[in-house]
Motif scaffolding. Structure first.
Motif, PDB file in Angstrom:
ATOM      1  N   TYR A  52       0.825  -1.207   0.000  1.00  0.00           N
ATOM      2  CA  TYR A  52       0.000   0.000   0.000  1.00  0.00           C
ATOM      3  C   TYR A  52       0.862   1.261   0.000  1.00  0.00           C
ATOM      4  O   TYR A  52       1.977   1.260   0.517  1.00  0.00           O
ATOM      5  CB  TYR A  52      -0.886   0.033   1.253  1.00  0.00           C
ATOM      6  CG  TYR A  52      -1.831  -1.127   1.336  1.00  0.00           C
ATOM      7  CD1 TYR A  52      -3.054  -1.106   0.675  1.00  0.00           C
ATOM      8  CD2 TYR A  52      -1.504  -2.259   2.060  1.00  0.00           C
ATOM      9  CE1 TYR A  52      -3.919  -2.177   0.740  1.00  0.00           C
ATOM     10  CE2 TYR A  52      -2.361  -3.340   2.135  1.00  0.00           C
ATOM     11  CZ  TYR A  52      -3.573  -3.293   1.472  1.00  0.00           C
ATOM     12  OH  TYR A  52      -4.422  -4.358   1.538  1.00  0.00           O
ATOM     13  N   ASN A  53       0.303   2.330  -0.538  1.00  0.00           N
ATOM     14  CA  ASN A  53       0.782   3.704  -0.435  1.00  0.00           C
ATOM     15  C   ASN A  53       2.011   4.063  -1.251  1.00  0.00           C
ATOM     16  O   ASN A  53       1.949   4.944  -2.087  1.00  0.00           O
ATOM     17  CB  ASN A  53       1.017   4.101   1.022  1.00  0.00           C
ATOM     18  CG  ASN A  53      -0.230   3.925   1.844  1.00  0.00           C
ATOM     19  OD1 ASN A  53      -1.320   4.136   1.359  1.00  0.00           O
ATOM     20  ND2 ASN A  53      -0.057   3.524   3.078  1.00  0.00           N
ATOM     21  N   ALA A  68       4.499   6.536  -5.595  1.00  0.00           N
ATOM     22  CA  ALA A  68       3.269   6.630  -4.801  1.00  0.00           C
ATOM     23  C   ALA A  68       2.127   5.994  -5.594  1.00  0.00           C
ATOM     24  O   ALA A  68       1.974   6.247  -6.786  1.00  0.00           O
ATOM     25  CB  ALA A  68       2.947   8.084  -4.490  1.00  0.00           C
ATOM     26  N   PHE A  69       1.345   5.162  -4.933  1.00  0.00           N
ATOM     27  CA  PHE A  69       0.239   4.452  -5.585  1.00  0.00           C
ATOM     28  C   PHE A  69      -0.790   4.111  -4.515  1.00  0.00           C
ATOM     29  O   PHE A  69      -0.569   4.343  -3.329  1.00  0.00           O
ATOM     30  CB  PHE A  69       0.760   3.178  -6.277  1.00  0.00           C
ATOM     31  CG  PHE A  69       1.496   2.263  -5.341  1.00  0.00           C
ATOM     32  CD1 PHE A  69       0.832   1.260  -4.668  1.00  0.00           C
ATOM     33  CD2 PHE A  69       2.850   2.444  -5.103  1.00  0.00           C
ATOM     34  CE1 PHE A  69       1.498   0.435  -3.781  1.00  0.00           C
ATOM     35  CE2 PHE A  69       3.525   1.624  -4.224  1.00  0.00           C
ATOM     36  CZ  PHE A  69       2.851   0.622  -3.561  1.00  0.00           C
ATOM     37  N   GLU A  70      -1.918   3.565  -4.914  1.00  0.00           N
ATOM     38  CA  GLU A  70      -2.957   3.197  -3.951  1.00  0.00           C
ATOM     39  C   GLU A  70      -2.729   1.809  -3.362  1.00  0.00           C
ATOM     40  O   GLU A  70      -2.739   1.626  -2.158  1.00  0.00           O
ATOM     41  CB  GLU A  70      -4.331   3.284  -4.596  1.00  0.00           C
ATOM     42  CG  GLU A  70      -4.744   4.719  -4.873  1.00  0.00           C
ATOM     43  CD  GLU A  70      -6.103   4.814  -5.519  1.00  0.00           C
ATOM     44  OE1 GLU A  70      -6.808   3.792  -5.635  1.00  0.00           O
ATOM     45  OE2 GLU A  70      -6.452   5.927  -5.922  1.00  0.00           O
ATOM     46  N   LYS A  71      -2.556   0.831  -4.241  1.00  0.00           N
ATOM     47  CA  LYS A  71      -2.324  -0.535  -3.781  1.00  0.00           C
ATOM     48  C   LYS A  71      -1.564  -1.292  -4.858  1.00  0.00           C
ATOM     49  O   LYS A  71      -1.507  -0.859  -6.013  1.00  0.00           O
ATOM     50  CB  LYS A  71      -3.623  -1.250  -3.442  1.00  0.00           C
ATOM     51  CG  LYS A  71      -4.574  -1.385  -4.611  1.00  0.00           C
ATOM     52  CD  LYS A  71      -5.885  -1.991  -4.197  1.00  0.00           C
ATOM     53  CE  LYS A  71      -6.854  -1.909  -5.376  1.00  0.00           C
ATOM     54  NZ  LYS A  71      -8.170  -2.410  -5.026  1.00  0.00           N
ATOM     55  N   GLY A  72      -0.984  -2.404  -4.459  1.00  0.00           N
ATOM     56  CA  GLY A  72      -0.230  -3.186  -5.413  1.00  0.00           C
ATOM     57  C   GLY A  72       0.068  -4.568  -4.876  1.00  0.00           C
ATOM     58  O   GLY A  72      -0.277  -4.908  -3.744  1.00  0.00           O
ATOM     59  N   VAL A  81      11.988  -9.343  -8.786  1.00  0.00           N
ATOM     60  CA  VAL A  81      10.861  -8.701  -8.100  1.00  0.00           C
ATOM     61  C   VAL A  81       9.880  -8.220  -9.156  1.00  0.00           C
ATOM     62  O   VAL A  81      10.249  -7.501 -10.084  1.00  0.00           O
ATOM     63  CB  VAL A  81      11.326  -7.501  -7.244  1.00  0.00           C
ATOM     64  CG1 VAL A  81      10.147  -6.842  -6.562  1.00  0.00           C
ATOM     65  CG2 VAL A  81      12.375  -7.934  -6.228  1.00  0.00           C
ATOM     66  N   LYS A  82       8.635  -8.630  -9.022  1.00  0.00           N
ATOM     67  CA  LYS A  82       7.573  -8.169  -9.920  1.00  0.00           C
ATOM     68  C   LYS A  82       6.633  -7.293  -9.118  1.00  0.00           C
ATOM     69  O   LYS A  82       6.142  -7.704  -8.064  1.00  0.00           O
ATOM     70  CB  LYS A  82       6.821  -9.350 -10.524  1.00  0.00           C
ATOM     71  CG  LYS A  82       7.684 -10.182 -11.444  1.00  0.00           C
ATOM     72  CD  LYS A  82       6.925 -11.337 -12.009  1.00  0.00           C
ATOM     73  CE  LYS A  82       7.864 -12.193 -12.844  1.00  0.00           C
ATOM     74  NZ  LYS A  82       7.237 -13.433 -13.259  1.00  0.00           N
ATOM     75  N   LEU A  83       6.399  -6.081  -9.611  1.00  0.00           N
ATOM     76  CA  LEU A  83       5.507  -5.126  -8.960  1.00  0.00           C
ATOM     77  C   LEU A  83       4.322  -4.861  -9.871  1.00  0.00           C
ATOM     78  O   LEU A  83       4.494  -4.529 -11.052  1.00  0.00           O
ATOM     79  CB  LEU A  83       6.239  -3.815  -8.689  1.00  0.00           C
ATOM     80  CG  LEU A  83       7.430  -3.889  -7.745  1.00  0.00           C
ATOM     81  CD1 LEU A  83       8.272  -2.627  -7.856  1.00  0.00           C
ATOM     82  CD2 LEU A  83       6.950  -4.106  -6.330  1.00  0.00           C
ATOM     83  N   PHE A  84       3.136  -5.020  -9.328  1.00  0.00           N
ATOM     84  CA  PHE A  84       1.898  -4.720 -10.033  1.00  0.00           C
ATOM     85  C   PHE A  84       1.224  -3.611  -9.226  1.00  0.00           C
ATOM     86  O   PHE A  84       0.694  -3.866  -8.144  1.00  0.00           O
ATOM     87  CB  PHE A  84       1.009  -5.961 -10.123  1.00  0.00           C
ATOM     88  CG  PHE A  84       1.698  -7.129 -10.765  1.00  0.00           C
ATOM     89  CD1 PHE A  84       1.705  -7.275 -12.139  1.00  0.00           C
ATOM     90  CD2 PHE A  84       2.377  -8.073  -9.998  1.00  0.00           C
ATOM     91  CE1 PHE A  84       2.360  -8.355 -12.743  1.00  0.00           C
ATOM     92  CE2 PHE A  84       3.027  -9.144 -10.576  1.00  0.00           C
ATOM     93  CZ  PHE A  84       3.013  -9.285 -11.960  1.00  0.00           C
ATOM     94  N   LEU A  85       1.272  -2.375  -9.726  1.00  0.00           N
ATOM     95  CA  LEU A  85       0.784  -1.214  -8.993  1.00  0.00           C
ATOM     96  C   LEU A  85      -0.477  -0.668  -9.630  1.00  0.00           C
ATOM     97  O   LEU A  85      -0.633  -0.730 -10.849  1.00  0.00           O
ATOM     98  CB  LEU A  85       1.863  -0.137  -8.938  1.00  0.00           C
ATOM     99  CG  LEU A  85       3.239  -0.584  -8.462  1.00  0.00           C
ATOM    100  CD1 LEU A  85       4.224   0.593  -8.549  1.00  0.00           C
ATOM    101  CD2 LEU A  85       3.173  -1.147  -7.071  1.00  0.00           C
ATOM    102  N   GLU A  86      -1.341  -0.087  -8.792  1.00  0.00           N
ATOM    103  CA  GLU A  86      -2.583   0.468  -9.295  1.00  0.00           C
ATOM    104  C   GLU A  86      -2.867   1.821  -8.661  1.00  0.00           C
ATOM    105  O   GLU A  86      -2.726   1.990  -7.459  1.00  0.00           O
ATOM    106  CB  GLU A  86      -3.731  -0.487  -8.985  1.00  0.00           C
ATOM    107  CG  GLU A  86      -5.058  -0.032  -9.568  1.00  0.00           C
ATOM    108  CD  GLU A  86      -6.131  -1.069  -9.334  1.00  0.00           C
ATOM    109  OE1 GLU A  86      -7.070  -0.767  -8.599  1.00  0.00           O
ATOM    110  OE2 GLU A  86      -6.005  -2.185  -9.884  1.00  0.00           O
ATOM    111  N   GLY A  87      -3.295   2.756  -9.497  1.00  0.00           N
ATOM    112  CA  GLY A  87      -3.722   4.060  -9.023  1.00  0.00           C
ATOM    113  C   GLY A  87      -2.572   4.991  -8.710  1.00  0.00           C
ATOM    114  O   GLY A  87      -1.417   4.613  -8.635  1.00  0.00           O
TER     115      GLY A  87
END
Length: 90
Positions: A52-53, A68-72, A81-87
């Motif tokens: 989060y955040n 900065a993001f909402e959730k991931g 490392v795989k990051l899936f971020l949203e918002g």
């Protein structure tokens, strides 16, 4: 830096103005989940969690990148490392 001392990071980020997909090298990553803040270093145990955040990515060149993001979701497996971020947080 030796390959085993570097994280191969893949980022897929869906945000309000579009989609970004890229790869980057990192020496460490800091983020937070529901139980608190944590760090990912080369050799980290394999795991998946919701984040989060924001996250802070430190490059091998000692540069600090803050996202900065909402959730991931973060997935760590054998220095990958795989990051899936949203918002996006305004």
């Amino acid at each position: 830096m030796d390959k085993k001392d570097v994280l191969d990071v893949s980022v897929a980020w869906h945000h309000f103005s579009g989609f970004a997909d890229y790869e980057i090298k990192a020496s460490s990553i800091s983020s937070e989940n529901k139980t608190g803040k944590f760090d990912i270093l080369p050799g980290h145990a394999n795991f998946i969690c919701v984040i989060y955040n924001n996250l802070v990515l430190y490059t091998p060149e000692k540069k600090k990148r803050i996202y900065a993001f909402e959730k991931g979701i973060v997935e760590v497996s054998e220095n990958s490392v795989k990051l899936f971020l949203e918002g996006k947080i305004d």
